[in-house]
Structure formats: structure tokens, C-alpha cells
Design an enzyme around this catalytic site. Sequence first.
Site, PDB file in Angstrom:
ATOM      1  N   HIS A  18       0.835  -1.209   0.000  1.00  0.00           N
ATOM      2  CA  HIS A  18       0.000   0.000   0.000  1.00  0.00           C
ATOM      3  C   HIS A  18       0.867   1.256   0.000  1.00  0.00           C
ATOM      4  O   HIS A  18       0.620   2.192  -0.760  1.00  0.00           O
ATOM      5  CB  HIS A  18      -0.879   0.060   1.261  1.00  0.00           C
ATOM      6  CG  HIS A  18      -1.932  -1.002   1.346  1.00  0.00           C
ATOM      7  ND1 HIS A  18      -2.094  -1.809   2.450  1.00  0.00           N
ATOM      8  CD2 HIS A  18      -2.892  -1.384   0.475  1.00  0.00           C
ATOM      9  CE1 HIS A  18      -3.113  -2.632   2.260  1.00  0.00           C
ATOM     10  NE2 HIS A  18      -3.623  -2.394   1.059  1.00  0.00           N
ATOM     11  N   LYS A  42     -15.538  -7.865   3.268  1.00  0.00           N
ATOM     12  CA  LYS A  42     -14.657  -8.107   4.418  1.00  0.00           C
ATOM     13  C   LYS A  42     -15.361  -7.576   5.659  1.00  0.00           C
ATOM     14  O   LYS A  42     -15.287  -6.376   5.952  1.00  0.00           O
ATOM     15  CB  LYS A  42     -13.317  -7.393   4.225  1.00  0.00           C
ATOM     16  CG  LYS A  42     -12.526  -7.889   3.019  1.00  0.00           C
ATOM     17  CD  LYS A  42     -11.255  -7.068   2.845  1.00  0.00           C
ATOM     18  CE  LYS A  42     -10.524  -7.482   1.579  1.00  0.00           C
ATOM     19  NZ  LYS A  42      -9.419  -6.554   1.246  1.00  0.00           N
ATOM     20  N   ARG A  92      -1.821  -6.334  -8.474  1.00  0.00           N
ATOM     21  CA  ARG A  92      -0.783  -7.321  -8.204  1.00  0.00           C
ATOM     22  C   ARG A  92      -0.658  -8.321  -9.353  1.00  0.00           C
ATOM     23  O   ARG A  92       0.104  -8.159 -10.263  1.00  0.00           O
ATOM     24  CB  ARG A  92      -1.041  -8.049  -6.883  1.00  0.00           C
ATOM     25  CG  ARG A  92      -0.569  -7.270  -5.685  1.00  0.00           C
ATOM     26  CD  ARG A  92      -1.076  -7.838  -4.408  1.00  0.00           C
ATOM     27  NE  ARG A  92      -2.520  -7.957  -4.452  1.00  0.00           N
ATOM     28  CZ  ARG A  92      -3.302  -8.055  -3.401  1.00  0.00           C
ATOM     29  NH1 ARG A  92      -2.786  -8.074  -2.195  1.00  0.00           N
ATOM     30  NH2 ARG A  92      -4.603  -8.143  -3.525  1.00  0.00           N
ATOM     31  N   SER A 130      -2.918  -7.549   3.083  1.00  0.00           N
ATOM     32  CA  SER A 130      -3.208  -7.414   4.512  1.00  0.00           C
ATOM     33  C   SER A 130      -3.533  -8.784   5.104  1.00  0.00           C
ATOM     34  O   SER A 130      -3.148  -9.087   6.240  1.00  0.00           O
ATOM     35  CB  SER A 130      -4.396  -6.473   4.729  1.00  0.00           C
ATOM     36  OG  SER A 130      -4.109  -5.197   4.223  1.00  0.00           O
TER      37      SER A 130
HETATM   38  O1  PNS Z   1      -8.490  -2.967   0.021  1.00  0.00           O
HETATM   39  P1  PNS Z   1      -9.768  -3.514  -0.573  1.00  0.00           P
HETATM   40  O2  PNS Z   1     -10.620  -4.144   0.490  1.00  0.00           O
HETATM   41  O3  PNS Z   1      -9.530  -4.445  -1.738  1.00  0.00           O
HETATM   42  O4  PNS Z   1     -10.549  -2.229  -1.156  1.00  0.00           O
HETATM   43  C1  PNS Z   1     -11.837  -2.354  -1.724  1.00  0.00           C
HETATM   44  C2  PNS Z   1     -12.595  -1.031  -1.619  1.00  0.00           C
HETATM   45  C3  PNS Z   1     -12.738  -0.629  -0.153  1.00  0.00           C
HETATM   46  C4  PNS Z   1     -11.833   0.041  -2.365  1.00  0.00           C
HETATM   47  C5  PNS Z   1     -14.002  -1.230  -2.274  1.00  0.00           C
HETATM   48  O5  PNS Z   1     -14.682  -2.242  -1.595  1.00  0.00           O
HETATM   49  C6  PNS Z   1     -14.825   0.056  -2.262  1.00  0.00           C
HETATM   50  O6  PNS Z   1     -14.637   0.896  -3.129  1.00  0.00           O
HETATM   51  N1  PNS Z   1     -15.719   0.207  -1.263  1.00  0.00           N
HETATM   52  C7  PNS Z   1     -16.574   1.391  -1.135  1.00  0.00           C
HETATM   53  C8  PNS Z   1     -18.019   1.047  -1.466  1.00  0.00           C
HETATM   54  C9  PNS Z   1     -18.235   0.995  -2.978  1.00  0.00           C
HETATM   55  O7  PNS Z   1     -18.176   1.995  -3.664  1.00  0.00           O
HETATM   56  N2  PNS Z   1     -18.473  -0.225  -3.471  1.00  0.00           N
HETATM   57  C10 PNS Z   1     -18.730  -0.470  -4.876  1.00  0.00           C
HETATM   58  C11 PNS Z   1     -17.478  -0.572  -5.680  1.00  0.00           C
HETATM   59  S1  PNS Z   1     -17.901  -0.983  -7.328  1.00  0.00           S
END
Ligand code: PNS
Length: 163
Positions: A18, A42, A92, A130
Site C-alpha cells: 500500500h 470483508k 498485483r 493485509s
Molecule cells: O483494500 P480492498 O478491500 O480491496 O478495497 C476495496 C474497496 C474498499 C476500495 C471497495 O470495496 C470500495 O470501493 N468500497 C466502497 C463502497 C463501494 O463503492 N463499493 C462499490 C465498488 S464498485
Amino acid sequence: MHRIAVCPGSFDPLTMGHLDIITRASGLFDEVIVLVSVNMMKADFSFSLEERKSMILSVTKHLSNIRVESFDGLLADYVKQVGAIAIVKGLRAVSDFEYEFQMALANKKLYDGAETVFLTTAAENMYLSSSVVKQIANFGGDISHFVPEQILDDIKKRLVKEK
Ligand code: PNS
């Protein structure tokens, strides 16, 4: 034009992977908002929102154009609200691609005013996540190469099980 990018994620906890992406993004945009967001897939977080934010703050102090925020709504709404022109994500391996591609397309549909920009992960962080950090710490393994030194103790305190 003041070019703002949003770098979203769960950051539970922040890893070297990150930090590398955030650092590189800070060189590409005028301002980068690291956004601690909610990933509905999650459910169980190891660190509270405030803890995650404060860990990110402490390792990005030297970067003058970084802001750390949190948001529990749609990323597309936040991006629009702050007038960001990009969503920056690290990519990744092939395994990340499908999910990230899907999110990028969904976000574009929800708000057309920003592009998702993928930065390829540094080769040494290819395997890092993570979840990997949490697993290794949980079983007493050495995570010192995987997370920034400033937050190593905080992460260990929370994740390493007393034997
Ligand atoms: O580190 P992560 O968990 O892979 O990040 C994913 C994250 C938090 C960026 C994604 O779940 C997100 O954008 N969440 C906010 C809610 C949202 O907009 N969801 C729809 C995405 S299409």
C-alpha cells in the site's frame, strides 16, 4: 488545475505494498486522498477505522500532498464530492484483475468524471496483502519486512497471539 486522486482501500492493516502505491501516486497528482473505505466482502476488521487512519498518517507524514480520510458510502459518490479526477489502485497479479476490472467499470458507470488508474505493484510486493500479514502475524511469523517499521509494534500488539 489542482489534480486530486483518491486511493481507496480497507488498509486492515496498511502494508509495504500500500505504502509503495500511495508514495508513487503522490508523485503523479497534486493531492492524494488515502480513503479508508468499507469493503462489504470483508466483515471482520482487525483494526478500527481510527487505528487504520492513524497508522496511514504516521507512515505518510513525509509526503506533503497526502490526506487521510474515511468514508462509509459509495466510492464513486466520494470521488465526485471531492472533485477527484482519478481513483488509484495497485494491481498485483492476474488474480486481482477480474475484481478490479469489475469495480473500475462499475465506478465509471456510477460517476463518469474520474478514471481508475492502475499502478503495477513492485515485484517485491507481488505476494503481499493485509490478509497474508494477518495470517503470518497470527501464527507468530516475522512480518517486519511486510509492514512499515513505524507501525510494526502496533500491528504486532494486536495480531500476535500470546503463547
Ligand atoms: O483494500 P480492498 O478491500 O480491496 O478495497 C476495496 C474497496 C474498499 C476500495 C471497495 O470495496 C470500495 O470501493 N468500497 C466502497 C463502497 C463501494 O463503492 N463499493 C462499490 C465498488 S464498485
